[in-house]
Design a protein around this motif. Structure first.
Motif, PDB file in Angstrom:
ATOM      1  N   GLU A   1      -4.054  -4.513  -1.196  1.00  0.00           N
ATOM      2  CA  GLU A   1      -4.941  -4.365  -0.146  1.00  0.00           C
ATOM      3  C   GLU A   1      -6.322  -3.591  -1.180  1.00  0.00           C
ATOM      4  O   GLU A   1      -7.430  -3.829  -0.673  1.00  0.00           O
ATOM      5  N   SER A   2      -6.066  -3.353  -2.374  1.00  0.00           N
ATOM      6  CA  SER A   2      -7.050  -2.665  -3.338  1.00  0.00           C
ATOM      7  C   SER A   2      -8.063  -3.918  -3.708  1.00  0.00           C
ATOM      8  O   SER A   2      -7.641  -4.926  -3.677  1.00  0.00           O
TER       9      SER A   2
ATOM     10  N   SER B   1       0.880  -1.326  -0.078  1.00  0.00           N
ATOM     11  CA  SER B   1      -0.001  -0.182  -0.167  1.00  0.00           C
ATOM     12  C   SER B   1       0.748   1.205   0.069  1.00  0.00           C
ATOM     13  O   SER B   1       0.360   2.242  -0.461  1.00  0.00           O
TER      14      SER B   1
ATOM     15  N   ILE C   1      -0.768  -1.121  -8.266  1.00  0.00           N
ATOM     16  CA  ILE C   1      -1.923  -0.930  -7.431  1.00  0.00           C
ATOM     17  C   ILE C   1      -1.386  -1.836  -6.275  1.00  0.00           C
ATOM     18  O   ILE C   1      -0.751  -3.013  -6.039  1.00  0.00           O
ATOM     19  N   SER C   2      -2.075  -1.614  -4.971  1.00  0.00           N
ATOM     20  CA  SER C   2      -2.027  -2.011  -4.006  1.00  0.00           C
ATOM     21  C   SER C   2      -2.507  -3.539  -3.591  1.00  0.00           C
ATOM     22  O   SER C   2      -3.605  -3.867  -4.003  1.00  0.00           O
TER      23      SER C   2
ATOM     24  N   ALA D   1       1.844   1.974  -3.828  1.00  0.00           N
ATOM     25  CA  ALA D   1       0.697   1.842  -4.891  1.00  0.00           C
ATOM     26  C   ALA D   1       0.714   3.376  -5.616  1.00  0.00           C
ATOM     27  O   ALA D   1       0.919   4.408  -4.818  1.00  0.00           O
TER      28      ALA D   1
END
Length: 88
Positions: free
Chosen positions: A55-56, A42, A52-53, A45
């Motif tokens: 966690e996304s 994250s 992209i993370s 990101a």
């Protein structure tokens, strides 16, 4: 705290399944568009450069998946379906 929890990623990881540090090519099943993303933590990101993370919504959905898998991602606009075309 970030350094204390850091993990070195082996270059061999993620070749057959998506893991942190993998670069993937996704195909939007509905529209046929292809996008390339790198899965990062994250703190790294940056969607503007396709990082992209993990966690996304998309990042968490692809983790652990293999090439050819079809994933569904629930976003505010509805459900998106992608196929993983390549993992590097």
């Amino acid at each position: 705290k970030m350094l204390r929890n850091a993990k070195v990623i082996d270059d061999c990881e993620g070749k057959d399944q998506v893991s942190l540090g993998s670069t993937i090519v996704l195909k939007d099943i509905e529209y046929g568009d292809e996008e390339e993303y790198t899965i990062v933590g994250s703190a790294e990101a940056d969607p503007a450069v396709n990082k992209i993370s993990n966690e996304s919504p998309v990042g968490s959905a692809v983790l652990g998946q293999k090439k050819g898998s079809v994933i569904e991602v629930t976003v505010p606009a509805g459900v998106l379906r992608y196929q993983i075309l390549d993992i590097r």
